[in-house]
Design an enzyme around this catalytic site. Sequence first.
Site, mmCIF file in Angstrom:
data_model
loop_
_atom_site.group_PDB
_atom_site.id
_atom_site.type_symbol
_atom_site.label_atom_id
_atom_site.label_comp_id
_atom_site.label_asym_id
_atom_site.label_seq_id
_atom_site.Cartn_x
_atom_site.Cartn_y
_atom_site.Cartn_z
ATOM 1 C CE1 TYR A 175 -1.668 -0.438 -8.084
ATOM 2 C CE2 TYR A 175 -1.648 -2.066 -9.812
ATOM 3 C CZ TYR A 175 -1.096 -0.978 -9.216
ATOM 4 O OH TYR A 175 0.026 -0.421 -9.747
ATOM 5 C CD GLU A 176 -1.382 -4.526 -3.866
ATOM 6 O OE1 GLU A 176 -1.799 -5.117 -2.871
ATOM 7 O OE2 GLU A 176 -0.825 -5.095 -4.818
ATOM 8 N N GLY A 177 -6.300 -2.831 -2.380
ATOM 9 C CA GLY A 177 -7.339 -2.217 -1.549
ATOM 10 C C GLY A 177 -7.771 -0.906 -2.170
ATOM 11 N NE ARG A 181 -4.113 -2.054 1.712
ATOM 12 C CZ ARG A 181 -5.150 -2.401 2.466
ATOM 13 N NH1 ARG A 181 -5.252 -1.964 3.709
ATOM 14 N NH2 ARG A 181 -6.106 -3.174 1.976
ATOM 15 C CD GLN A 185 -5.879 1.575 1.280
ATOM 16 O OE1 GLN A 185 -5.239 1.740 2.314
ATOM 17 N NE2 GLN A 185 -5.917 0.418 0.636
#
Lengths: 558, 558
Positions: A421-423, A285, A428
């Site tokens: 992406y990545e959450g 992240r 977040q």
Amino acid sequence: MTFRVPVQEQRFVLDQVVGIAELTNDLDIVDAVLEGAAQYAEGEVEPLNRVGDEVGAKWSPDGVTLPQGFHEAYRHFVEGGWMTISAPADAGGQGLPGVLGAAVMEDLNAANLAFALCPMLSMGAIEALEAHGSPEQKRDYLARIVSGEWPATMNLTEPQAGSDVGALKTRAEPNGDGSWRITGSKIYITYGEHDLADNIIHLVLARTPDAPVGTRGISLFLVPKVLPDGSRNDVRCASIEHKLGIHASPTCVMAYGDNGGATGWLIGPEHGGMRAMFTMMNNARLNVGLQGVGIAERATQRAVDYALGRVQSARAGGPSKDAVAIHEHPDVRRMLLRMRALTMGARALTYYAFGQVDRGQGGDAQASMRADVLTPLVKAWGTDVGCEVASLGIQVHGGMGYVEETGAAQYLRDARIAPIYEGTNGIQAADLVNRKLGLDGGLAFDGLIADIRAETDSPSLQALADAVEIAAATLRGAGHDDRLAGSYPFLTMTAVLSAGWLLERQSKAARGGTPFDQVKRAAAGYFMSVVVPEALGLAAGAEAGAELLYSVPAEALA
Amino acid sequence: MTFRVPVQEQRFVLDQVVGIAELTNDLDIVDAVLEGAAQYAEGEVEPLNRVGDEVGAKWSPDGVTLPQGFHEAYRHFVEGGWMTISAPADAGGQGLPGVLGAAVMEDLNAANLAFALCPMLSMGAIEALEAHGSPEQKRDYLARIVSGEWPATMNLTEPQAGSDVGALKTRAEPNGDGSWRITGSKIYITYGEHDLADNIIHLVLARTPDAPVGTRGISLFLVPKVLPDGSRNDVRCASIEHKLGIHASPTCVMAYGDNGGATGWLIGPEHGGMRAMFTMMNNARLNVGLQGVGIAERATQRAVDYALGRVQSARAGGPSKDAVAIHEHPDVRRMLLRMRALTMGARALTYYAFGQVDRGQGGDAQASMRADVLTPLVKAWGTDVGCEVASLGIQVHGGMGYVEETGAAQYLRDARIAPIYEGTNGIQAADLVNRKLGLDGGLAFDGLIADIRAETDSPSLQALADAVEIAAATLRGAGHDDRLAGSYPFLTMTAVLSAGWLLERQSKAARGGTPFDQVKRAAAGYFMSVVVPEALGLAAGAEAGAELLYSVPAEALA
């Protein structure tokens, strides 16, 4: 339009924001790494950005082929030791601060985001193996991932399990010899298959027999493309996605066990997958936030270069009727300064967060929690900045910005993945209000705001700190829906406050008359006088609650 | 994912915002046009959107070929009389209000922006010829442009003359027989060449011998692709651009007179080109704002459809652990309502402006000036909304949004041109503060704010009106640089204020319990409680002045 890594700026941020001298004794190495990485990124990686976009990764049943030039550039990446900067010394790394490795990654992101994704994924895997791997796994795999010889991947997502990782169905069954049989399908696997290396080390989340439902039942496995005996494992890339951008980064559908089962080994304890995953995820992240910084830097440089050379129209009210370079027009100048200010703000916040991770790994628990609070800010706001700045870069170019040959449009296409992406950035924001706002009984978040208040002399930052505290109190007292409804604007407010704080600090340190110092002060000045008041305008949305959102059936919004 | 033209919404806006009953006696025709255009756009034009993006316009030395299906759809456009809605009756048009023609264009923009650009360009030409053409020109060309049989183009830009039209170099020399010999090169000519029609009527800005420098020396010429005697004119498409989006809309480099000179005829008086151009431009600017509305509508529908079907994660704090459709998650719901509110706001403002043009053409001088004030707001803010909503649409889709097959990414790629062409949004902001703020001694602008104040009951709109008035006073008293430095945020504030006013009016009229009325009230409620406060946050930027912008050498920003 030569790309120039902003080495002086990176070093300044490392000094003033990160306090790099407290993290390493050898500042000569810091300079050498910054200079060397800049040279590599500018000279070898950036020249491949265009062909990467135009040709892209190519799939065939035999595998995935990257565009010409990528192989040599990656080989030089490995040979240059660029993967090893901040990896632990006992795994063959140089043991330098993570924030220095981040500076190297910023260069790669700016030069060629699609290329940079390959090492980025390995970094998360290194942290996961370092923290959770067995001695044998470290011996057999870690050093080769650290060198870059064997890149690694993260296999989380499945068609029905995106943001909801706990819904994954990939199965792992014990073979009886300590290995596991992995079967299932994963999607959106970055660099899941390619021809840059002889082996690829997949870190795969899967569910063991009789595992509890949801995230508590997930385990992490190491699944190499090539097995220790040299045979090919039962894993293949079924297809790659046709995407808006990052065309040279293969986004793979991965099939595990089409021919009976892929062989894998458990990393950490059974059902301990979520913890290992978060080790990877937190690293990833911050690195995705850094992608926003890199793209913003590159887009800003290109826009300024264009604005210096493009002559159009006399300056309104100016002494001459002659056309001037467009950077002289106030609204173009506004866009350029905004791009620079946002880029500097995102870099400061991101480096600061990496520095807090380093301090946390050195045993500072407060710094570790500070990093936890900052992570969603860096990921979401950093990537939003990347998109905004890339879009402004197109605008500065006028019609030329819409023509692909110019190159400005690619930055927006590439940058647009990062909020997803990545959450997703919405995830977040949820992480911020649901977890980080209450971390350490709320002290972790409140400590950040208190530090800002104690240091700032800016009335606009103080006003924003007031608004953030009021909104934080509202959200802490709110129900789930109301808290989540305000989460995104609240995240942006907090990120702007934090970045503004770090810009102000730099502005105070840049007292000289050099262009570098002038830009530092102007960017901070713009941020305080324009960007911070904009963030104040988000307070109403942060506190608006969810009632209005649910006052209509969703179908009726179509 | 079926596209549905929002006919009920269009009619509601025509009633409540435009006062369509004051513009035409025949409301049955209004309904028939809305219904028929919706059927055509949904059934024939939207299905070509994807192939248009994937295949695109193809250039060869013999001309430009559009993708399969475009030819038949355009033929049906002509046969259906869709080009003729608001064209004057004496030119074969139906003489209906321009705002009704705008509703038809909104449908086409939403269905297929690249297709819609062909008729859009003709509309500006119709206005220019109607206002400035000779009786012979009207007889020979106007009716065929009105029918759609011969599409028209606008040829303004040259490599060195983009925003600065006065710098153009294309030459026109008298042939002695009333015709002129045109030589020069034009770029970014939308639908400059294609195979949808037998003839294309180019309206070309050029400079006559001994013409004064700058815009005062520009004249407008009619240059048909095929001359009245049936021979081919000396004009050809030298190449087309490879663009971020609108792939099926050929963006042409046009060469006039490679073989001696193209034959053209003067439209209006010599050196009267700028006036004629502004006739085209003002129409085109409102139509480009409408592109933002159309894309926003389409992106919103697709995102809502996806959010209704995509199941992921349980609702936080909800009664069940079962995963729900993602529209139930507050932050997704926030994005969907924001998309709907911005789309409705942009539509209301755009239709209102078209209605003011209609009233102006009916002799209402106040309405005409109101339209002049609104034009930069519609163009700039409408297109910014198009981009923001398209980007939110990608975000709602998560990873799927980044995959081209999904379709959401195309909307952002297509929408991104609109803030650039027909005068960049920065040029619109300059027009607002340099011309429109002072129009009629300032009364035209002040009258708009006064009307808003008189009608609104919203404290947040009153607060924004205060801020707009304060900023207007500041900018009116400022020098050129300071005024332009604040122009863009000032434009956004004014546009949000105006759109909010028209949403509030609709909200008051939507008192029922139907989903339509509920959405109307929720969208207006979101706009007042979230979007309007955001615009208040722009006030600092509007009044910041230019000093900071010029405190650094532009080179140092790179």
